[in-house]
Design a protein around this motif. Sequence first.
Motif, PDB file in Angstrom:
ATOM      1  N   THR A   7       0.937   4.076  -2.927  1.00 47.81           N
ATOM      2  CA  THR A   7       0.677   5.488  -2.647  1.00 47.81           C
ATOM      3  C   THR A   7       1.838   6.373  -3.069  1.00 47.81           C
ATOM      4  N   THR A  36       0.834  -1.211   0.000  1.00 45.90           N
ATOM      5  CA  THR A  36       0.000   0.000   0.000  1.00 45.90           C
ATOM      6  C   THR A  36       0.867   1.258   0.000  1.00 45.90           C
ATOM      7  N   VAL A  62       0.469   8.710  -6.282  1.00 51.05           N
ATOM      8  CA  VAL A  62       0.028  10.073  -5.970  1.00 51.05           C
ATOM      9  C   VAL A  62       0.886  11.132  -6.656  1.00 51.05           C
ATOM     10  N   VAL A 116      -3.890  10.729  -1.055  1.00 52.78           N
ATOM     11  CA  VAL A 116      -3.281   9.736  -0.164  1.00 52.78           C
ATOM     12  C   VAL A 116      -4.362   8.897   0.518  1.00 52.78           C
ATOM     13  N   ALA A 151      -5.734   6.541  -2.061  1.00 52.68           N
ATOM     14  CA  ALA A 151      -4.799   5.471  -2.401  1.00 52.68           C
ATOM     15  C   ALA A 151      -4.782   4.388  -1.333  1.00 52.68           C
ATOM     16  N   PHE A 152      -4.894   4.787  -0.067  1.00 45.73           N
ATOM     17  CA  PHE A 152      -4.913   3.807   1.014  1.00 45.73           C
ATOM     18  C   PHE A 152      -6.232   3.047   1.083  1.00 45.73           C
TER      19      PHE A 152
END
Length: 289
Positions: free
Chosen positions: A72, A68, A76, A217, A220-221
């Motif tokens: 990210t 992860t 990003v 962020v 993305a998580f």
Amino acid sequence: MLRKLTPYLFVAPLVAFIAVFTYVPILTSLNLSVRNWNFLTPDMPFVGLENYRLLISSRDFWNALWVTTLFTVFSVPIRLFLALIVASYLARETFVSRLLRGALFLPFVTSTVSIAVVFSWVFATDYGLINPVLGWFGIGKVAWLQDPALALWVLIFVNTWKQIGYDVVIYIAGLQAIPQELYDAAAIDGGKRLHVFRRITFPLVMPTTYFLLVVSVIEAFQVFTIVNVMTHGGPAGATDLLVHMLYRIGFVLFDIGQGSALAVMLFVLLVTLALLKSRLIGRKVHYEA
């Protein structure tokens, strides 16, 4: 008294909605994270921090956290850089720019499942669209979704393709808020395009960048759908992101306690990251802007 209560009555339905669908689930997850429950029995014995201990000692958890983080860190910056470049060209109010904005924003409002299914076909090893094109250049078949070194990059590409339209629209709003007089003064002084971008555009669009950084962020998580549809966390755990691991523990293995513990840990991690970015970047960005 009625006049004083009227504003609260207007917001009461929204407050109730947020409480029922946000705060109640958070508290419920916190309660389940310290219990042992498998959906099949009504018994939920209290186990304290055992679920957290099992997660922290699990190799799968650390692998998911690492994957992860990689997802990210690479996705990003690529998204924000490309979005700023594209927005700089589409900020002008012309028919073509409006048309392109709509075309870029369309994937953002399209079903993620549909996008994941289409790209699963595009990157398929035997019948996809990418490998025949590579064959024209003498490149053999590439196992895009079966190679641990490539699968995560494919997901980064698909997620960037879907989300970049939102970033572009937000950047355009930030760019259009910059006073035109600054560009006129730079033109009189003979400023070149790259110099103007570095000295005027980029500093004044930093608050927008900070906002998109926080949102991106968090997004993305929380990526799940493209992972579940395209790779199922494979190959060999190379794309097993945290939310997909949460789904696998809670709704495949029916270990609701560990799944809830992972949800709580993810929540705490995202809040911590948001606070760190606010303290390290936020004040400086808004002060300079």
